[in-house]
Design an enzyme around this catalytic site. Structure first.
Site, PDB file in Angstrom:
ATOM      1  N   ARG A  85       0.857  -1.182   0.000  1.00 36.30           N
ATOM      2  CA  ARG A  85       0.000   0.000   0.000  1.00 36.30           C
ATOM      3  C   ARG A  85       0.898   1.238   0.000  1.00 36.30           C
ATOM      4  NH1 ARG A  85      -2.800   2.801   4.970  1.00 36.30           N
ATOM      5  NH2 ARG A  85      -3.578   4.576   3.792  1.00 36.30           N
ATOM      6  N   HIS A 128      -2.915  10.949   1.033  1.00 35.39           N
ATOM      7  CA  HIS A 128      -2.255  10.714   2.315  1.00 35.39           C
ATOM      8  C   HIS A 128      -1.555  12.011   2.707  1.00 35.39           C
ATOM      9  CE1 HIS A 128      -0.868   7.256   5.073  1.00 35.39           C
ATOM     10  NE2 HIS A 128      -0.459   8.376   5.641  1.00 35.39           N
ATOM     11  N   GLU A 173      -7.390   8.677   6.697  1.00 34.75           N
ATOM     12  CA  GLU A 173      -7.514   9.330   8.008  1.00 34.75           C
ATOM     13  C   GLU A 173      -7.946  10.788   7.898  1.00 34.75           C
ATOM     14  OE1 GLU A 173      -3.890   8.560  10.184  1.00 34.75           O
ATOM     15  OE2 GLU A 173      -4.216   6.405  10.190  1.00 34.75           O
ATOM     16  N   ASN A 300      -7.497   1.682  10.220  1.00 36.16           N
ATOM     17  CA  ASN A 300      -6.166   1.938  10.759  1.00 36.16           C
ATOM     18  C   ASN A 300      -6.280   1.890  12.277  1.00 36.16           C
ATOM     19  OD1 ASN A 300      -5.608   2.403   8.099  1.00 36.16           O
ATOM     20  ND2 ASN A 300      -5.081   4.554   8.332  1.00 36.16           N
ATOM     21  N   TYR A 302      -4.153   1.703  16.038  1.00 41.39           N
ATOM     22  CA  TYR A 302      -2.904   1.786  16.797  1.00 41.39           C
ATOM     23  C   TYR A 302      -3.105   1.632  18.296  1.00 41.39           C
ATOM     24  CZ  TYR A 302      -0.657   3.336  12.544  1.00 41.39           C
ATOM     25  OH  TYR A 302      -0.161   3.382  11.270  1.00 41.39           O
ATOM     26  N   GLU A 375      -3.553  -0.183   8.356  1.00 39.45           N
ATOM     27  CA  GLU A 375      -2.387   0.289   9.116  1.00 39.45           C
ATOM     28  C   GLU A 375      -2.466  -0.282  10.517  1.00 39.45           C
ATOM     29  OE1 GLU A 375      -1.522   4.497   9.375  1.00 39.45           O
ATOM     30  OE2 GLU A 375      -2.002   4.793   7.265  1.00 39.45           O
TER      31      GLU A 375
END
Ligand code: IFM
Length: 468
Positions: A85, A128, A173, A300, A302, A375
């Site tokens: 990606r 991005h 995002e 994504n 985290y 991600e």
């Protein structure tokens, strides 16, 4: 049942067509900011503004992947990646935000060919974060026209690469671009204008919708959007903390996903945001554009948040609260608390169970769309010793999040792929090069790439050899 219960290989917990990949983005890796007609992006301007980047660096060279993409593909082959990606730099394709620069697209055409020749599927992200500076000068994302410019960009990219690229991510995002870029000012373009940040969020969603329609007429590939989801937990059982959860979850998670899958923004979040702006940038006709069907929700993940409305520090939180700051407009009275979980080098709490729970929640709240983790990763301090980076903490982080995904699959979540963030150590935005997220170490003195232990672990996983 876990792998250790059964003794099966970890990758056997996943469907055979599950996609294993790794991700990067253009400004974070490419460098070559003045080559082949590229224009300036807001990140060039921001990074060159003194005081904006923690270590005073910028993306002028980064990992030099504009020149070293072949070498990067060799590394991907060694890891056994099935998909890569990457993002397309908008100012390479349209240096001033409108005129086409075919030379900018040539680079991505070569990259896509190189990937396909190596048996690696290209997954292309259109936005991005590197808005052409010329479009920011015209008002940036708070201006409606920027969404139309983006659809035009999407069309150009698809006209050139759509014969070979079969997986498209429109916007990555949007929360970060809208609220770190235009509310807290921690990211480019560094504006601190809460009302404008809400307009930016809406226009990013509109941009996603308009680009989806431009892609749909040109490509038979999968189209998705990349959202950064965080589970949000209350610090205590108080009504105030429950409302803090509702508010932060609303701006972080539901605002974007509801607009796509539920036909409009959630009413309670709009009511919160109406405390900041009159919301007159949202037109009734926008909802069906934003809500056009998509083929995958790109997740994504985290970390998690624990929040309190009691920012006096006297509540039940186990550590002193820190103000959420201005990145959640209208919610400045809310604070984050740490709950004693281990943290990454970013200070982010490590909570693999949060990934499992978020995937389950998304599959129930927005049924019928495949999910892909686009991600997931961690920054830690890495040291290169005798040609090896023994990044045990990152290995554990990866392993535990992979296990969390297998638990989500066991709960019938339609999860179809995983992309480690990131393939390479790279320019970590406002942090510069101090925060290393790569599964491949980059020696920025000489651009040498060394696969870290985490990358070797990932290679074993993909090859079906990783044991618990
Ligand atoms: O490096 C970023 C990436 O560009 C977007 N998602 C989060 C990553 C880590 O901060």
């Amino acid at each position: 049942m876990t792998e250790s219960d059964t003794g099966v290989h970890r990758s056997e917990m996943f469907p055979t067509d599950f996609v294993w990949g790794a991700a990067t983005s253009a400004y974070q890796i490419e460098g070559a900011v003045q080559e082949d007609g590229r224009g300036a992006s807001i990140w060039d301007t921001f990074a060159h503004t003194p005081g904006k980047i923690a270590d005073g660096t910028n993306g002028d060279t980064a990992t030099d992947s504009y020149h070293r993409w072949n070498q990067d593909i060799e590394i991907m082959k060694r890891i056994g990646l099935q998909a890569y990606r990457f993002s397309v730099s908008w100012p390479r394709v349209q240096p001033n935000g409108s005129e086409l620069n075919p030379a900018g697209l040539d680079h991505y055409s070569r990259l896509v060919d190189g990937l396909l020749e190596s048996g690696i599927q290209p997954w292309l992200t259109l936005y991005h974060w590197d808005l052409p500076q010329a479009l920011e000068d015209a008002g940036g994302w708070p201006e409606r026209d920027t969404a139309h410019r983006f659809a035009d960009f999407a069309a150009h990219v698809c006209d050139r690469l759509g014969d070979r690229v079969k997986n498209w991510i429109t916007v990555n995002e949007p929360w970060c671009t809208a609220f770190l870029g235009y509310a807290s000012g921690e990211h480019a373009p560094g504006r601190r204008e809460p009302a404008a940040s809400i307009a930016a969020a809406h226009h990013l969603m509109l941009a996603h919708g308009l680009a989806t329609s431009a892609l749909r007429t040109r490509s038979d590939g999968n189209i998705g959007v990349g959202l950064n989801f965080y589970p949000v937990y209350p610090a205590s059982g108080s009504a105030g903390d429950a409302d803090a959860v509702r508010r932060i979850d609303g701006v972080q998670n539901r605002l974007f996903a509801d607009a796509i899958f539920r036909g409009g923004y959630p009413a309670d979040v709009l009511a919160d945001l109406a405390e900041v702006t009159d919301l007159d940038m949202i037109r009734d006709s926008d909802a069906p554009i934003i809500g056009a069907p998509i083929d995958m929700l790109c997740v994504n993940y985290y970390s998690r948040f624990t929040v309190t409305a009691d920012n006096t520090g006297t509540g039940s939180a186990s550590a002193a609260p820190t103000d959420v700051g201005s990145a959640w407009p209208g919610n400045d009275h809310i604070s984050f608390v740490a709950n004693g979980l281990p943290q990454t080098g970013m200070g982010w709490e490590i909570d693999p169970g949060g990934l499992r729970d978020m995937l389950i929640r998304l599959s129930r709240d927005y049924p019928g769309v495949p999910l892909v983790v686009t991600e997931n990763g961690s920054a830690f301090e890495d040291t290169l010793v005798d040609g090896r980076v023994a990044d045990d903490k990152r290995v554990s982080y990866l392993r535990d999040h992979v296990d969390a995904m297998s638990q989500a699959l066991a709960a019938d979540v339609p999860l179809t792929g995983y992309f480690a963030w990131s393939l390479l150590d790279n320019f970590e935005w406002a942090w510069g090069y101090n925060k290393r997220f790569g599964i491949v170490y980059v020696d920025f003195e000489n651009q040498r790439r060394i696969i870290k232990d985490s990358g070797l672990w990932y290679a074993d996983l993909i090859a079906g050899r990783a044991m618990s």
